[in-house]
Write a protein that holds these residues in place. Structure first.
Motif, short mmCIF file in Angstrom:
data_model
loop_
_atom_site.label_atom_id
_atom_site.label_comp_id
_atom_site.label_asym_id
_atom_site.label_seq_id
_atom_site.Cartn_x
_atom_site.Cartn_y
_atom_site.Cartn_z
N HIS A 323 4.52 -4.70 7.10
CA HIS A 323 3.14 -4.96 7.30
C HIS A 323 3.12 -5.11 5.60
O HIS A 323 3.63 -4.72 4.87
CB HIS A 323 2.24 -3.98 7.65
CG HIS A 323 2.16 -2.73 7.13
ND1 HIS A 323 2.88 -1.72 7.47
CD2 HIS A 323 1.30 -2.27 6.13
CE1 HIS A 323 2.80 -0.67 6.90
NE2 HIS A 323 1.62 -0.73 6.14
N LEU A 324 1.76 -5.51 5.40
CA LEU A 324 1.33 -5.71 4.13
C LEU A 324 0.09 -4.77 3.97
O LEU A 324 -1.03 -4.88 4.55
CB LEU A 324 0.99 -7.11 3.60
CG LEU A 324 0.24 -7.33 2.41
CD1 LEU A 324 1.13 -6.99 1.01
CD2 LEU A 324 -0.55 -8.77 1.95
N ALA A 325 0.15 -3.67 3.00
CA ALA A 325 -0.74 -2.42 3.24
C ALA A 325 -1.94 -3.03 2.06
O ALA A 325 -1.68 -3.36 0.90
CB ALA A 325 -0.18 -1.09 2.58
N ARG A 326 -3.09 -3.09 2.47
CA ARG A 326 -4.39 -3.40 1.48
C ARG A 326 -4.89 -2.01 1.33
O ARG A 326 -5.32 -1.52 2.27
CB ARG A 326 -5.26 -4.44 2.13
CG ARG A 326 -6.56 -4.36 1.21
CD ARG A 326 -7.23 -5.87 1.47
NE ARG A 326 -7.92 -5.70 2.81
CZ ARG A 326 -8.82 -6.71 3.30
NH1 ARG A 326 -8.91 -7.69 2.60
NH2 ARG A 326 -9.29 -6.56 4.49
N LEU A 327 -4.79 -1.52 0.14
CA LEU A 327 -5.54 -0.18 -0.45
C LEU A 327 -6.78 -0.51 -1.19
O LEU A 327 -6.70 -1.13 -2.31
CB LEU A 327 -4.38 0.71 -1.01
CG LEU A 327 -3.18 0.79 -0.60
CD1 LEU A 327 -2.24 1.66 -1.57
CD2 LEU A 327 -3.25 1.39 0.99
N THR A 328 -7.82 0.37 -0.88
CA THR A 328 -9.13 0.25 -1.48
C THR A 328 -9.02 1.42 -2.32
O THR A 328 -8.81 2.76 -2.00
CB THR A 328 -10.37 0.16 -0.58
OG1 THR A 328 -10.31 -0.91 0.46
CG2 THR A 328 -11.56 0.10 -1.18
N LEU A 329 -9.42 1.29 -3.60
CA LEU A 329 -9.49 2.13 -4.77
C LEU A 329 -10.75 2.57 -4.97
O LEU A 329 -11.59 1.84 -5.25
CB LEU A 329 -8.48 1.83 -5.62
CG LEU A 329 -6.92 1.43 -5.59
CD1 LEU A 329 -6.30 0.81 -6.65
CD2 LEU A 329 -6.09 2.44 -5.14
N ASP A 330 -10.91 3.91 -5.54
CA ASP A 330 -11.86 4.48 -6.28
C ASP A 330 -11.37 5.33 -7.27
O ASP A 330 -11.07 6.32 -7.36
CB ASP A 330 -12.65 5.48 -5.28
CG ASP A 330 -13.97 5.89 -6.39
OD1 ASP A 330 -14.12 5.63 -7.28
OD2 ASP A 330 -14.79 6.77 -5.65
N GLY A 331 -11.05 4.23 -8.52
CA GLY A 331 -10.51 5.11 -9.62
C GLY A 331 -9.01 5.21 -9.21
O GLY A 331 -8.31 4.15 -8.90
N HIS A 332 -8.50 6.56 -9.42
CA HIS A 332 -7.08 6.50 -9.02
C HIS A 332 -7.03 6.94 -7.49
O HIS A 332 -5.71 7.17 -7.04
CB HIS A 332 -6.48 7.47 -9.96
CG HIS A 332 -6.19 7.08 -11.33
ND1 HIS A 332 -5.69 8.05 -12.31
CD2 HIS A 332 -6.35 5.94 -11.76
CE1 HIS A 332 -5.88 7.49 -13.29
NE2 HIS A 332 -5.84 6.24 -13.08
N GLN A 333 -7.88 7.15 -6.76
CA GLN A 333 -7.98 7.46 -5.26
C GLN A 333 -8.03 6.44 -4.31
O GLN A 333 -8.78 5.35 -4.69
CB GLN A 333 -9.25 8.30 -5.11
CG GLN A 333 -9.18 8.97 -3.72
CD GLN A 333 -10.25 10.06 -3.54
OE1 GLN A 333 -11.16 10.02 -4.64
NE2 GLN A 333 -10.50 10.66 -2.34
N VAL A 334 -7.01 6.24 -3.30
CA VAL A 334 -7.09 5.58 -2.31
C VAL A 334 -8.13 6.17 -1.13
O VAL A 334 -8.14 7.05 -0.66
CB VAL A 334 -5.83 5.59 -1.73
CG1 VAL A 334 -5.74 4.44 -0.59
CG2 VAL A 334 -4.58 5.03 -2.80
N VAL A 335 -9.23 5.13 -1.12
CA VAL A 335 -10.13 5.70 -0.38
C VAL A 335 -10.13 4.87 1.20
O VAL A 335 -10.88 5.27 2.06
CB VAL A 335 -11.58 5.30 -0.95
CG1 VAL A 335 -11.78 6.14 -2.06
CG2 VAL A 335 -11.89 4.12 -1.23
N ASN A 336 -9.45 3.87 1.17
CA ASN A 336 -9.01 3.09 2.43
C ASN A 336 -7.89 2.36 2.63
O ASN A 336 -7.42 2.16 1.48
CB ASN A 336 -10.17 2.27 2.75
CG ASN A 336 -10.47 1.82 4.27
OD1 ASN A 336 -10.35 2.41 5.06
ND2 ASN A 336 -10.34 0.31 4.36
#
Length: 378
Positions: A323-336
């Motif tokens: 799959h292709l992972a889509r990572l939502t970031l808050d600064g350096h943190q992956v939040v979704n």
């Protein structure tokens, strides 16, 4: 507690388990089990296949919005015109050792490519004592030749292995070229500062050693090493806002990591890891003092390869979990985290953003594809 955790997204489970008193390894395994119960978030994307019948393509670099260089692991470099559909073999490519995980690997253009036409490659090449990850460059001519190609660096010692070559290339804001090397399947090399394997290497663009590299002038340490304790990094991208170079690397059975290399820092492998031996036992504690914790890790493994920032999010290809992972970031943190293209069954080897800010992937197959991906809005 179980009912509370069931209601949370998988990426938040580890944090909650920590807060209720579990240690980091226990909380990671809670996250694994409960993610299986509630599933991963999925997202949709539109796709357009632009090239087919690529033999195990490994990397791409856009020359223009519609012209792209693609490496094929057996040792070919292709110049693809996406507008006309034509492909031209590029000559002057080095001889590669295309066994196992080896072959022609990454490609990157010099930041001043428009003026100097310099193209950088990494590859698995034979050398005295076995083989090694190599870095070199040549000048792309108008007739698709890599002229004056030169080897800039060989990650020594050479090893008799067909595993864990790395290798991604990324320039930083200072014009230095960083590239990753794997531990070659011999894990203790990643902690040996006299050994280039299992490291991020930092060089000037001509292959010389920057004077401000962290181990310059230190006895029994290789001055080209920028950071160490890496297992097999096969993703690298520069953050569009901070300019920091991010990487990801394969773990063993679990413990794939996202990291930001820092000068002289130890990222722990194999003395600390969230992964386990393939046959089950624990390898090491997951939080050893003096080592850098990952920004994010995947347990179980997705086998990450390729990464790109696009529209404020981070996209990572997955070979094992297709799959292709889509990572939502808050600064350096992956939040979704969401999974795209999972229904396609594609091993995604490379992810790249074009100059006109479109997203592309390469699939790792004997008849691989170059695909444009348009993620749908949530």
């Amino acid at each position: 507690m179980l009912d509370v955790l069931r209601m949370l997204e998988p990426h938040r489970m580890t944090r909650v388990a920590d807060e209720v008193g579990m240690n980091r390894r226990a909380s990671a395994w809670v996250a694994i089990g409960l993610s299986l119960l509630i599933g991963q978030a999925h997202a949709s994307a539109d796709i357009k296949t632009l090239a087919r019948d690529l033999e195990h393509p490994w990397a791409m670099a856009f020359v223009t919005d519609s012209e792209v260089l693609v490496t094929e692991r057996p040792g070919r470099l292709l110049y693809l015109d996406l507008a006309s559909g034509t492909r031209t073999p590029v000559t002057g490519v080095p001889t590669v050792d295309a066994r196992g995980q080896g072959g022609l690997l990454d490609i990157e253009l010099h930041p001043d490519f428009a003026d100097n036409r310099l193209v950088y490659l990494t590859w698995a090449g034979q050398c005295e004592g076995g083989n090694a990850t190599h870095l070199g460059r040549g000048r792309l001519t108008n007739d698709q030749q890599l002229a004056d190609f030169e080897t800039l660096f060989i990650a020594t010692p050479c090893v008799r292995s067909t595993k864990h070559f790395g290798s991604r290339i990324q320039f930083d804001d200072g014009g230095h070229v960083l590239f990753t090397t794997g531990d070659r399947g011999e894990r203790d090399r990643a902690q040996d500062l006299s050994d280039h394997n299992g490291s991020v290497i930092r060089l000037n663009d001509d292959g010389s050693i920057p004077e401000d590299n962290p181990f310059v002038g230190q006895n029994e340490a290789e001055p080209a090493i920028f950071s160490y304790g890496h297992r097999n990094p096969q993703g690298a991208a520069q953050h569009p806002e901070t300019g920091a170079v991010w990487i990801h690397e394969h773990g063993p059975q679990g413990g794939d990591e996202i990291n930001i290399p820092q000068p002289g820092e130890n990222f722990g492998w194999p003395e600390t890891t969230y992964g386990r031996e393939y046959w089950g036992p624990e390898i090491a504690p997951d939080n050893k003092p003096g080592t850098i914790q990952p920004l994010h890790h995947w347990t179980p493994s997705i086998a990450p390869s390729g990464m790109a920032f696009h529209n404020g999010e981070l996209y990572v290809g997955a070979l094992a979990k297709v799959h292709l992972a889509r990572l939502t970031l808050d600064g350096h943190q992956v939040v979704n985290e969401e999974r795209l293209l999972q229904d396609r069954g594609w091993r995604i080897r490379a992810v790249e953003r074009s100059p006109d800010d479109r997203l592309f992937v390469l699939t790792d197959q004997p008849n691989g594809r170059l695909v444009r991906v348009i993620p749908q809005a949530r």
